[in-house]
Write a protein that holds these residues in place. Structure first.
Motif, PDB file in Angstrom:
ATOM      1  N   UNK A 140       0.814  -1.212   0.000  1.00 15.37           N
ATOM      2  CA  UNK A 140       0.000   0.000   0.000  1.00 15.37           C
ATOM      3  C   UNK A 140       0.847   1.261   0.000  1.00 15.37           C
ATOM      4  N   UNK A 141       0.457   2.215  -0.815  1.00 18.62           N
ATOM      5  CA  UNK A 141       1.161   3.490  -0.884  1.00 18.62           C
ATOM      6  C   UNK A 141       0.129   4.602  -0.751  1.00 18.62           C
ATOM      7  N   UNK A 142       0.182   5.294   0.348  1.00 21.96           N
ATOM      8  CA  UNK A 142      -0.719   6.410   0.558  1.00 21.96           C
ATOM      9  C   UNK A 142       0.113   7.657   0.857  1.00 21.96           C
ATOM     10  N   UNK A 143       0.443   8.451  -0.148  1.00 24.29           N
ATOM     11  CA  UNK A 143       1.262   9.648   0.067  1.00 24.29           C
ATOM     12  C   UNK A 143       0.574  10.615   1.023  1.00 24.29           C
ATOM     13  N   UNK A 144       1.417  11.226   1.868  1.00 26.93           N
ATOM     14  CA  UNK A 144       0.923  12.257   2.801  1.00 26.93           C
ATOM     15  C   UNK A 144      -0.162  11.724   3.722  1.00 26.93           C
ATOM     16  N   UNK A 145      -0.121  10.440   4.027  1.00 27.21           N
ATOM     17  CA  UNK A 145      -1.119   9.874   4.934  1.00 27.21           C
ATOM     18  C   UNK A 145      -0.473   8.776   5.753  1.00 27.21           C
ATOM     19  N   UNK A 146      -1.077   8.483   6.879  1.00 24.64           N
ATOM     20  CA  UNK A 146      -0.576   7.391   7.705  1.00 24.64           C
ATOM     21  C   UNK A 146      -0.842   6.076   7.007  1.00 24.64           C
ATOM     22  N   UNK A 147       0.037   5.075   7.202  1.00 25.57           N
ATOM     23  CA  UNK A 147      -0.173   3.789   6.532  1.00 25.57           C
ATOM     24  C   UNK A 147      -1.453   3.115   6.981  1.00 25.57           C
ATOM     25  N   UNK A 148      -2.086   2.411   6.049  1.00 24.49           N
ATOM     26  CA  UNK A 148      -3.314   1.689   6.376  1.00 24.49           C
ATOM     27  C   UNK A 148      -2.968   0.403   7.096  1.00 24.49           C
ATOM     28  N   UNK A 191      -7.614  -2.814  -8.518  1.00 30.62           N
ATOM     29  CA  UNK A 191      -6.461  -2.481  -7.695  1.00 30.62           C
ATOM     30  C   UNK A 191      -5.410  -1.719  -8.503  1.00 30.62           C
ATOM     31  N   UNK A 192      -5.201  -2.130  -9.750  1.00 23.70           N
ATOM     32  CA  UNK A 192      -4.248  -1.434 -10.606  1.00 23.70           C
ATOM     33  C   UNK A 192      -4.703  -0.004 -10.887  1.00 23.70           C
ATOM     34  N   UNK A 193      -5.995   0.188 -11.107  1.00 18.56           N
ATOM     35  CA  UNK A 193      -6.529   1.536 -11.307  1.00 18.56           C
ATOM     36  C   UNK A 193      -6.255   2.419 -10.096  1.00 18.56           C
ATOM     37  N   UNK A 194      -6.386   1.825  -8.905  1.00 16.95           N
ATOM     38  CA  UNK A 194      -6.128   2.591  -7.692  1.00 16.95           C
ATOM     39  C   UNK A 194      -4.646   2.884  -7.535  1.00 16.95           C
ATOM     40  N   UNK A 195      -3.789   1.898  -7.869  1.00 14.43           N
ATOM     41  CA  UNK A 195      -2.350   2.098  -7.744  1.00 14.43           C
ATOM     42  C   UNK A 195      -1.848   3.181  -8.689  1.00 14.43           C
ATOM     43  N   UNK A 196      -2.443   3.257  -9.860  1.00 12.79           N
ATOM     44  CA  UNK A 196      -2.021   4.252 -10.855  1.00 12.79           C
ATOM     45  C   UNK A 196      -2.781   5.571 -10.705  1.00 12.79           C
ATOM     46  N   UNK A 244      -7.486   6.409  -3.834  1.00 11.25           N
ATOM     47  CA  UNK A 244      -7.114   5.375  -2.860  1.00 11.25           C
ATOM     48  C   UNK A 244      -7.402   5.872  -1.456  1.00 11.25           C
ATOM     49  N   UNK A 245      -8.164   5.102  -0.728  1.00 13.05           N
ATOM     50  CA  UNK A 245      -8.441   5.380   0.681  1.00 13.05           C
ATOM     51  C   UNK A 245      -8.144   4.116   1.478  1.00 13.05           C
ATOM     52  N   UNK A 246      -8.014   4.271   2.786  1.00 10.56           N
ATOM     53  CA  UNK A 246      -7.737   3.116   3.634  1.00 10.56           C
ATOM     54  C   UNK A 246      -8.870   2.097   3.559  1.00 10.56           C
ATOM     55  N   UNK A 247     -10.107   2.599   3.531  1.00 12.88           N
ATOM     56  CA  UNK A 247     -11.256   1.693   3.462  1.00 12.88           C
ATOM     57  C   UNK A 247     -11.258   0.910   2.138  1.00 12.88           C
ATOM     58  N   UNK A 248     -10.997   1.623   1.050  1.00  8.22           N
ATOM     59  CA  UNK A 248     -10.960   0.950  -0.257  1.00  8.22           C
ATOM     60  C   UNK A 248      -9.790  -0.016  -0.331  1.00  8.22           C
TER      61      UNK A 248
END
Length: 359
Positions: free
Chosen positions: A30-38, A273-278, A283-287
């Motif tokens: 998981x990569x969530x820029x500027x956010x705490x890790x999920x 998942x690929x759509x979210x990664x790109x 991308x949200x923690x819930x998703x």
């Protein structure tokens, strides 16, 4: 093994300190820029439930595919073209399933088998996955040629069929080479290792690129071939006046339906998942947690395909049942009167004596 470079890999964001956030075959860290890790929302019992399912799939595949191999090899003097494909398919599915207990163990305690075994098991699993689905496509083309075009000159030459099977294995090895090269043991924390692609700063990019291979060669291409070949095969069977065409159509419907049910959900989740990664969808923690759970569930569904193939191609077919009963009668497990009562299967179809619509 040298210490893993945490700074280059951003491992704290990729794994969030939890091994459950790692998915062998398809998940990306998981990569969530500027956010705490999920943090993955998984229960401890789920991990062991997955292990139990993996072991059951392995046992079912071991029994089913071993019986298929036994019957075909026992009757190799009358082995048909389709039987050659089925034998290779059974070998691929069996080897695929035999790797599952290792991955099941890694879900509980992490990867404890060393770097070499990480590469070997990953490579074997990948090769057998590709060879299985490519052989399914070859079987559909064999049925298409035998029934639609009644092509006897090609399908009667068994050595050509063996050449096709060898080609499928070589192609599977070729498209699996990136896994062999990139797989490595990666340290999640001071206690846990996982078997994962390691390409330094380009790991995430490589993971996305590598998804193109299984989704193209492992799903989309074989599916299109099967739909084309079986579509025209069904049309020919509808027009023909064959006593066993309904049995053949049931097998064809089962082949396509089971393939879709097993692999379509996983590929759809992978695509999302690929759509979210790109960053094409947010991308949200819930998703992220929803997709991780869906990846785990649909991956298990795809693994079931290895133990369902023998049921579709062999146990439904009259020829296989008769071959199995013949072996049992030879060794005194059933009476010869019962075997005679069952009778030989009747074959219909192409101009080649080596094929039949009863599979």
């Amino acid at each position: 093994m040298g210490e893993f470079n945490v700074e280059n890999f951003n491992i704290e964001y990729f794994f969030s300190g939890e091994i459950d956030n790692y998915n062998y075959s398809s998940d990306l860290p998981p990569i969530l820029p500027d956010a705490a890790p999920c943090h993955p929302e998984t229960l401890e019992i789920n991990r062991y439930a997955v292990v139990i399912i993996y072991v059951l799939v392995t046992l079912l595949s071991l029994v089913g595919n071993s019986l298929v191999m036994l019957v075909i090899l026992y009757n190799r003097s009358s082995c048909s073209v389709t039987d050659v494909y089925l034998l290779n398919l059974a070998i691929a599915d069996l080897l695929f399933a035999l790797t599952l207990p290792v991955w099941a163990a890694s879900k509980v305690k992490g990867w404890t088998f060393g770097k070499s075994m990480c590469k070997i098991f990953s490579f074997v699993k990948e090769v057998t996955f590709y060879s299985s689905v490519l052989l399914l496509a070859c079987i559909s083309m064999d049925r298409y040629l035998a029934i639609v075009h009644a092509t006897s000159t090609l399908i009667q030459k068994r050595h050509l069929v063996k050449f096709v099977c060898i080609t499928m294995w070589i192609l599977s090895i070729f498209v699996s080479l990136p896994i062999l090269i990139l797989r490595n043991t990666v340290r999640v924390n001071s206690l846990t290792l996982v078997c994962y692609e390691d390409a330094g700063n380009n790991t995430t990019r490589w993971r996305i690129v590598l998804r193109f291979l299984p989704q193209t060669f492992g799903f989309l291409l074989p599916l299109l071939i099967m739909l084309f070949c079986y579509g025209f095969t069904l049309r020919t069977l509808f027009k023909a006046h064959m006593g066993q065409k309904h049995r053949a159509m049931r097998v064809i419907f089962a082949v396509v339906l089971v393939f879709l049910l097993c692999w379509l959900p996983h590929n759809l989740v992978l695509f999302a998942d690929t759509l979210m990664r790109t960053k094409l969808i947010q991308e949200t923690c819930e998703r992220r947690n929803d997709i991780d759970r869906a990846l785990n569930a649909t991956e298990i569904l795809g693994f079931l395909h290895s133990c369902l193939n023998p049921i579709i191609y062999a146990f439904i077919g009259q020829k296989f049942r008769y071959g199995l009963l013949k072996i049992m009668a030879t060794h005194g497990l059933i009476s010869k009167e019962f075997l005679a009562k069952e009778g030989r299967p009747s074959f219909v179809g192409s101009s080649s004596g080596n094929t039949s619509t009863t599979l």
